[in-house]
Design a protein around this motif. Structure first.
Motif, PDB file in Angstrom:
ATOM      1  N   ARG A   1       0.595   4.136  -2.951  1.00  0.00           N
ATOM      2  CA  ARG A   1       0.295   5.549  -2.774  1.00  0.00           C
ATOM      3  C   ARG A   1       1.249   6.424  -3.606  1.00  0.00           C
ATOM      4  O   ARG A   1       0.830   7.405  -4.224  1.00  0.00           O
ATOM      5  CB  ARG A   1       0.401   5.938  -1.300  1.00  0.00           C
TER       6      ARG A   1
ATOM      7  N   THR B   1       0.828  -1.201   0.000  1.00  0.00           N
ATOM      8  CA  THR B   1       0.000   0.000   0.000  1.00  0.00           C
ATOM      9  C   THR B   1       0.865   1.254   0.000  1.00  0.00           C
ATOM     10  O   THR B   1       0.530   2.243  -0.664  1.00  0.00           O
ATOM     11  CB  THR B   1      -0.933  -0.014   1.231  1.00  0.00           C
TER      12      THR B   1
ATOM     13  N   GLU C   1      -8.216  -0.662   7.715  1.00  0.00           N
ATOM     14  CA  GLU C   1      -8.385   0.110   6.487  1.00  0.00           C
ATOM     15  C   GLU C   1      -8.292  -0.723   5.216  1.00  0.00           C
ATOM     16  O   GLU C   1      -8.420  -0.193   4.121  1.00  0.00           O
ATOM     17  CB  GLU C   1      -7.325   1.229   6.426  1.00  0.00           C
ATOM     18  N   TYR C   2      -8.046  -2.035   5.356  1.00  0.00           N
ATOM     19  CA  TYR C   2      -7.908  -2.874   4.174  1.00  0.00           C
ATOM     20  C   TYR C   2      -9.271  -3.409   3.717  1.00  0.00           C
ATOM     21  O   TYR C   2     -10.262  -3.325   4.423  1.00  0.00           O
ATOM     22  CB  TYR C   2      -6.982  -4.046   4.458  1.00  0.00           C
TER      23      TYR C   2
ATOM     24  N   GLU D   1      -7.879   0.738   1.420  1.00  0.00           N
ATOM     25  CA  GLU D   1      -6.434   0.789   1.209  1.00  0.00           C
ATOM     26  C   GLU D   1      -5.872  -0.466   0.555  1.00  0.00           C
ATOM     27  O   GLU D   1      -4.656  -0.612   0.422  1.00  0.00           O
ATOM     28  CB  GLU D   1      -5.713   1.054   2.538  1.00  0.00           C
TER      29      GLU D   1
END
Length: 540
Positions: free
Chosen positions: A261, A257, A434-435, A483
């Protein structure tokens, strides 16, 4: 397996190192001529090489030429020249090449699997998954690309007099940055869709697994894909990854991740698209009505396939109170029956981790959890007696939020167990963090499980299966929420992401303006009347 004594009875069955005198493939991938034939395909003129060592025995495997940013520029220049002609190649011809690739991959799968094992150390049955999935993908787009890419008709603003068509045109040159955990599969499957859509590819495989990606490029050429259309560069992502983002018309990335980004920011600066398949902390739910034997078997595959180094593998298992103890008994027993080994033969259930860095991460996560009060039900130790990067399949209980492995992806053979009281609580906890890449639900009530799946924040949800049902269903899109990424591979979305949508409208007889001396005001009244009429007729 006794967690306090990794060599004790009851642990994984151990296979010793293979015997080069009796294994005809023992030095297969190390032959200098073979490595040279593969690396000759690289665009790499800087004169430097990087040593690659095999996780099977930490022995040198190859010295891979390294590409420079200038080599990346050259690779894109070659690819752009080739793409012009490829875009004009009929889709049917592209499909025929993909169907030939399907056969070539199956014909040469032993060679492919050997090389994957040398580069990654994974068990042979997990290495087999890679040519299998590439063949499936080649066949799928070899049969469906024309349908997905066909020009479609849409209703025009004026019935009969306005003809509207929507075309799908290739973006140009796609940059594909692939990881080490599935080096043959992930180096090819995203690019297969890209070339089916009429694009060229510049591929950068992970530095540990360049050879598998180069073998894929060789097979593409043998299948009839022009050699210049598929360029391969090698090197550290920090060194040449930015050069790919700076020149691609679209970027496809599979990896962490954090890196995703960075790539997304670079693509946003250039106003180009990207698809990102990133990290996950995937949950598996065992409901109170689950078939516990099937759930335990699936949980083992979900947690320990490829030594847990699989983006869609499970690191959190939530089990209903009513069946928790019975499930744990079965799960631990199946885990302790796994066979660990570092051979090229069939029969092993798990191989080593990819590197010292990965072993250190897994060890640190387990040690941190144990130090803070987690209980090891089985496993929990590195196994240097089996090979340099082995870690036992490990089941933890009592993992809490202050522990590193609670919310952070381990990416190794470590899974945590949690009880739940009701299904709403299980869904809420599964959605924690957040995954949102993959999830699994075990229940004998398929309708109920499918209903619950709609409330799970994951791009794929498997019912009574770990991950293979969605990943192998090529007509269904696969990708992450939150994410865990953006964009989808597979299905129509997997190929259409590499195209631009172009609308072409042909107007006949009338024009959009006052006719035959009509005033602007009269024209406006006529158009208003037409709008009301179209609504009454049910027009969109």
């Amino acid at each position: 397996m006794n967690a306090q004594n990794p060599a004790s009875a009851g642990g994984p069955v151990v296979e010793g190192p293979r015997d080069p005198e009796h294994d005809p493939r023992a030095s297969y991938a190390l032959e200098p001529e073979y490595v040279a034939a593969l690396t000759e395909r690289l665009v790499a003129t800087g004169g430097t090489t990087a040593e690659v060592r095999s996780p099977l025995n930490d022995a040198p495997l190859a010295h891979v030429p390294q590409s420079t940013p200038a080599d990346v520029v050259e690779a894109f220049a070659r690819a752009r020249r080739a793409q012009i002609g490829w875009a004009r190649t009929p889709v049917e011809a592209r499909q025929r090449a993909l169907l030939r690739l399907h056969d070539l991959v199956l014909d040469r799968q032993d060679e492919i699997i050997d090389l994957i094992q040398w580069e990654t150390g994974k068990a042979r049955k997990h290495a087999f998954d890679e040519p299998l999935h590439v063949a499936l993908t080649a066949r799928y787009y070899g049969r469906t690309a024309a349908r997905h890419l066909a020009t479609t008709r849409r209703p025009g603003v004026v019935p009969v007099l306005t003809r509207v068509e929507v075309n799908r045109v290739p973006k140009g040159v796609v940059g594909i940055i692939s990881p080490w955990n599935y080096p043959f599969d992930l180096a090819l499957i995203d690019g297969i869709a890209a070339i089916a859509a009429g694009n060229a590819v510049v591929a950068k495989p992970d530095a540990q697994t360049v050879l598998s990606a180069l073998l894929g490029a060789e097979l593409l050429e043998q299948a009839g894909i022009p050699r210049e259309l598929w360029q391969v560069v090698a090197g550290d992502g920090a060194e040449i990854g930015g050069a790919i983002v700076e020149r691609a018309d679209y970027v496809c990335f599979t990896g962490s991740t954090a890196t995703g980004r960075l790539i997304a920011r670079g693509c946003a600066d250039r106003l180009i698209g990207c698809s990102l398949e990133l990290g996950g902390k995937n949950p598996l739910l065992v409901l109170r009505d689950a078939d516990l034997e099937k759930a335990a078997e699936g949980a083992v595959r979900a947690s320990f396939s490829n030594s847990g180094q699989l983006c869609v593998s499970m690191e959190r298992i939530f089990v209903a109170d009513q069946v928790y103890d019975r499930f744990v008994e079965r799960f631990v027993a199946r885990t302790e029956a796994l066979t660990l080994g570092s051979t090229l033969e069939w029969g092993n259930d798990m191989g080593p981790l990819i590197s010292r860095q990965q072993l250190d991460t897994v060890t640190a996560h387990v040690d941190d959890a144990v130090a803070k009060g987690a209980r090891v039900l089985t496993g929990g130790h590195a196994r240097p007696d089996l090979g340099p990067y082995f870690f036992e399949p490990t089941i933890l209980e009592g993992v809490s939020p202050e522990m590193t492995c609670f919310g952070r992806e381990t990416f190794g053979p470590v899974v945590s167990l949690y009880r739940f009281h009701d299904e709403a609580d299980a869904i809420a906890r599964a959605n924690g963090g957040e995954y949102g890449l993959n999830a699994s639900i075990y229940s004998q009530d398929g309708a109920r499980a499918r209903f619950l799946a709609r409330h799970v924040k994951a791009g794929t949800v498997n019912i009574n299966e770990a991950f293979a049902a969605t990943f192998a269903s090529l007509d269904a899109p696969m990708g992450g929420m939150r994410e865990s990424g953006t964009g989808r591979r597979q299905g129509a979305e997997g190929v259409l992401r590499y195209t631009e949508t172009q609308s072409v409208a042909t107007q006949r007889l009338i024009r959009f303006g006052p006719q035959l001396g009509m005033s602007d005001e009269a024209y406006a009244k006529v158009m208003n009347a037409n709008l009301r009429l179209m609504k009454k007729l049910g027009r969109a």
